[in-house]
Design a protein around this motif. Structure first.
Motif, PDB file in Angstrom:
ATOM      1  N   LYS A   1       0.857  -1.182   0.000  1.00  0.00           N
ATOM      2  CA  LYS A   1       0.000   0.000   0.000  1.00  0.00           C
ATOM      3  C   LYS A   1       0.891   1.230   0.000  1.00  0.00           C
ATOM      4  CE  LYS A   1      -3.837  -2.189   2.272  1.00  0.00           C
ATOM      5  NZ  LYS A   1      -4.303  -2.627   3.554  1.00  0.00           N
ATOM      6  N   PHE A   2       0.615   2.157  -0.896  1.00  0.00           N
ATOM      7  CA  PHE A   2       1.366   3.399  -1.018  1.00  0.00           C
ATOM      8  C   PHE A   2       0.592   4.481  -0.271  1.00  0.00           C
ATOM      9  CE2 PHE A   2       2.337   0.831  -4.753  1.00  0.00           C
ATOM     10  CZ  PHE A   2       3.726   0.772  -4.657  1.00  0.00           C
ATOM     11  N   LEU A   3       1.204   5.058   0.769  1.00  0.00           N
ATOM     12  CA  LEU A   3       0.507   5.982   1.659  1.00  0.00           C
ATOM     13  C   LEU A   3       1.304   7.265   1.853  1.00  0.00           C
ATOM     14  CD1 LEU A   3      -0.330   3.225   4.287  1.00  0.00           C
ATOM     15  CD2 LEU A   3      -1.905   4.174   2.607  1.00  0.00           C
ATOM     16  N   ALA A   4       0.633   8.269   2.428  1.00  0.00           N
ATOM     17  CA  ALA A   4       1.285   9.531   2.789  1.00  0.00           C
ATOM     18  C   ALA A   4       0.760   9.981   4.137  1.00  0.00           C
ATOM     19  CB  ALA A   4       1.022  10.600   1.729  1.00  0.00           C
ATOM     20  N   ASP A   5       1.635  10.516   4.969  1.00  0.00           N
ATOM     21  CA  ASP A   5       1.246  11.021   6.281  1.00  0.00           C
ATOM     22  C   ASP A   5       0.320  12.219   6.097  1.00  0.00           C
ATOM     23  OD1 ASP A   5       1.649  13.001   8.610  1.00  0.00           O
ATOM     24  OD2 ASP A   5       2.463  11.122   9.399  1.00  0.00           O
ATOM     25  N   PRO A   6      -0.855  12.221   6.736  1.00  0.00           N
ATOM     26  CA  PRO A   6      -1.805  13.326   6.536  1.00  0.00           C
ATOM     27  C   PRO A   6      -1.315  14.664   7.084  1.00  0.00           C
ATOM     28  CG  PRO A   6      -2.680  11.717   8.104  1.00  0.00           C
ATOM     29  CD  PRO A   6      -1.399  11.166   7.584  1.00  0.00           C
ATOM     30  N   GLU A   7      -0.385  14.629   8.039  1.00  0.00           N
ATOM     31  CA  GLU A   7       0.133  15.873   8.630  1.00  0.00           C
ATOM     32  C   GLU A   7       1.299  16.453   7.836  1.00  0.00           C
ATOM     33  OE1 GLU A   7      -1.242  17.358  11.358  1.00  0.00           O
ATOM     34  OE2 GLU A   7      -2.790  15.800  11.231  1.00  0.00           O
ATOM     35  N   THR A   8       2.227  15.583   7.420  1.00  0.00           N
ATOM     36  CA  THR A   8       3.470  16.057   6.808  1.00  0.00           C
ATOM     37  C   THR A   8       3.561  15.810   5.305  1.00  0.00           C
ATOM     38  OG1 THR A   8       4.603  13.944   7.181  1.00  0.00           O
ATOM     39  CG2 THR A   8       4.712  15.596   8.967  1.00  0.00           C
ATOM     40  N   ASP A   9       2.650  15.007   4.749  1.00  0.00           N
ATOM     41  CA  ASP A   9       2.676  14.588   3.343  1.00  0.00           C
ATOM     42  C   ASP A   9       3.862  13.683   3.022  1.00  0.00           C
ATOM     43  OD1 ASP A   9       0.365  16.007   2.892  1.00  0.00           O
ATOM     44  OD2 ASP A   9       1.360  17.721   1.975  1.00  0.00           O
ATOM     45  N   GLU A  10       4.599  13.224   4.043  1.00  0.00           N
ATOM     46  CA  GLU A  10       5.714  12.314   3.810  1.00  0.00           C
ATOM     47  C   GLU A  10       5.165  10.972   3.341  1.00  0.00           C
ATOM     48  OE1 GLU A  10       9.576  10.445   6.132  1.00  0.00           O
ATOM     49  OE2 GLU A  10       8.071  11.543   7.270  1.00  0.00           O
ATOM     50  N   VAL A  11       5.714  10.437   2.248  1.00  0.00           N
ATOM     51  CA  VAL A  11       5.228   9.174   1.709  1.00  0.00           C
ATOM     52  C   VAL A  11       5.897   8.001   2.424  1.00  0.00           C
ATOM     53  CG1 VAL A  11       4.574  10.089  -0.546  1.00  0.00           C
ATOM     54  CG2 VAL A  11       6.886   9.213  -0.205  1.00  0.00           C
ATOM     55  N   PHE A  12       5.131   6.928   2.579  1.00  0.00           N
ATOM     56  CA  PHE A  12       5.633   5.687   3.159  1.00  0.00           C
ATOM     57  C   PHE A  12       4.794   4.551   2.599  1.00  0.00           C
ATOM     58  CE2 PHE A  12       2.267   7.097   5.925  1.00  0.00           C
ATOM     59  CZ  PHE A  12       1.629   5.938   6.360  1.00  0.00           C
ATOM     60  N   SER A  13       5.182   3.324   2.892  1.00  0.00           N
ATOM     61  CA  SER A  13       4.409   2.189   2.395  1.00  0.00           C
ATOM     62  C   SER A  13       4.142   1.204   3.523  1.00  0.00           C
ATOM     63  CB  SER A  13       5.148   1.490   1.252  1.00  0.00           C
ATOM     64  OG  SER A  13       6.341   0.930   1.741  1.00  0.00           O
ATOM     65  N   LYS A  14       3.095   0.417   3.339  1.00  0.00           N
ATOM     66  CA  LYS A  14       2.773  -0.689   4.229  1.00  0.00           C
ATOM     67  C   LYS A  14       2.843  -1.941   3.393  1.00  0.00           C
ATOM     68  CE  LYS A  14      -0.156   0.491   8.026  1.00  0.00           C
ATOM     69  NZ  LYS A  14      -1.468   0.510   8.627  1.00  0.00           N
ATOM     70  N   ILE A  15       3.701  -2.868   3.821  1.00  0.00           N
ATOM     71  CA  ILE A  15       3.912  -4.102   3.066  1.00  0.00           C
ATOM     72  C   ILE A  15       3.501  -5.276   3.944  1.00  0.00           C
ATOM     73  CG2 ILE A  15       5.605  -5.541   1.876  1.00  0.00           C
ATOM     74  CD1 ILE A  15       7.295  -3.007   1.499  1.00  0.00           C
ATOM     75  N   THR A  16       2.609  -6.115   3.430  1.00  0.00           N
ATOM     76  CA  THR A  16       2.213  -7.323   4.133  1.00  0.00           C
ATOM     77  C   THR A  16       3.135  -8.448   3.702  1.00  0.00           C
ATOM     78  OG1 THR A  16      -0.090  -6.603   4.127  1.00  0.00           O
ATOM     79  CG2 THR A  16       0.307  -8.933   4.550  1.00  0.00           C
ATOM     80  N   LEU A  17       3.790  -9.092   4.687  1.00  0.00           N
ATOM     81  CA  LEU A  17       4.707 -10.192   4.413  1.00  0.00           C
ATOM     82  C   LEU A  17       4.110 -11.495   4.926  1.00  0.00           C
ATOM     83  CD1 LEU A  17       8.093  -8.543   5.462  1.00  0.00           C
ATOM     84  CD2 LEU A  17       7.098  -8.729   3.180  1.00  0.00           C
ATOM     85  N   ILE A  18       4.212 -12.537   4.116  1.00  0.00           N
ATOM     86  CA  ILE A  18       3.715 -13.858   4.483  1.00  0.00           C
ATOM     87  C   ILE A  18       4.933 -14.782   4.586  1.00  0.00           C
ATOM     88  CG2 ILE A  18       2.221 -15.772   3.793  1.00  0.00           C
ATOM     89  CD1 ILE A  18       0.800 -13.535   1.998  1.00  0.00           C
ATOM     90  N   PRO A  19       5.262 -15.240   5.809  1.00  0.00           N
ATOM     91  CA  PRO A  19       6.427 -16.131   5.958  1.00  0.00           C
ATOM     92  C   PRO A  19       6.233 -17.415   5.163  1.00  0.00           C
ATOM     93  CG  PRO A  19       5.627 -15.372   8.099  1.00  0.00           C
ATOM     94  CD  PRO A  19       4.606 -14.957   7.082  1.00  0.00           C
ATOM     95  N   LEU A  20       7.294 -17.895   4.554  1.00  0.00           N
ATOM     96  CA  LEU A  20       7.245 -19.139   3.789  1.00  0.00           C
ATOM     97  C   LEU A  20       7.746 -20.278   4.668  1.00  0.00           C
ATOM     98  CD1 LEU A  20       8.613 -17.917   0.346  1.00  0.00           C
ATOM     99  CD2 LEU A  20       6.242 -18.327   0.996  1.00  0.00           C
ATOM    100  N   ARG A  21       7.070 -21.419   4.605  1.00  0.00           N
ATOM    101  CA  ARG A  21       7.481 -22.612   5.342  1.00  0.00           C
ATOM    102  C   ARG A  21       8.592 -23.307   4.582  1.00  0.00           C
ATOM    103  NH1 ARG A  21       1.549 -23.667   5.434  1.00  0.00           N
ATOM    104  NH2 ARG A  21       0.810 -22.588   7.278  1.00  0.00           N
TER     105      ARG A  21
END
Length: 162
Positions: free
Chosen positions: A65-85
């Motif tokens: 997910k590509f996101l931006a902080d609502p206060e500072t407009d700084e961009v960041f991302s949220k990455i979901t990781l699925i561990p592999l067996r």
């Protein structure tokens, strides 16, 4: 998704993040470093001696997910990781992180101009090269006199800039 976590257009996000930033694609494999993550946590994280945390864990990217902080407009991302067996590791091809994935995607057309005092005193209009006017901006409205183009600018949150 939480309030304020409206996903951004990936091309806009990458333009704000800069050319040095590369993001893994969904379903690619990446390594997760739990101890390095813990070092950056705001609170003190103690793994203790009760169980052994491996130094790295091979994972598959579940979502980005590509996101931006609502206060500072700084961009960041949220990455979901699925561990592999271990059984999944043996049956998988080695299709690791493609660092050139962003280079292969189509680059957005862009135009930059530092506005001058004469642009500001021009009744809200400014001049651009004809090539940019024809290829990047909306079509010229020839029914108006003189012909005009209306450009609506939005910030990283999708809010119209007036």
């Amino acid at each position: 998704m939480k309030e304020g976590e409206k996903s951004l257009d990936p091309q806009l996000w990458h333009a704000c993040a800069g050319g040095m930033v590369q993001m893994p694609s969904v379903n690619t494999k990446v390594f997760y470093f739990p101890q390095g993550h813990a070092e950056h946590a705001q609170s003190n994280v103690d793994f203790g001696d009760s169980f052994r945390i491996p130094p790295l864990i091979l994972c598959r990217v579940g979502s980005v997910k590509f996101l931006a902080d609502p206060e500072t407009d700084e961009v960041f991302s949220k990455i979901t990781l699925i561990p592999l067996r271990n059984s999944e590791l043996e049956n998988e091809d080695s299709d690791g992180f493609d660092g050139n994935a962003s280079e292969n995607s189509e680059k957005p057309s862009s135009f930059a101009k530092t506005l001058t005092q004469s642009d500001a005193n021009n009744g809200g209009g400014f001049s651009v090269p004809r090539y940019c006017a024809e290829t990047i901006f909306p079509r010229l409205d020839y029914s108006a006199e003189p012909p005009v183009q209306t450009v609506i600018a939005k910030d990283v949150h999708g809010e119209v800039i007036l």
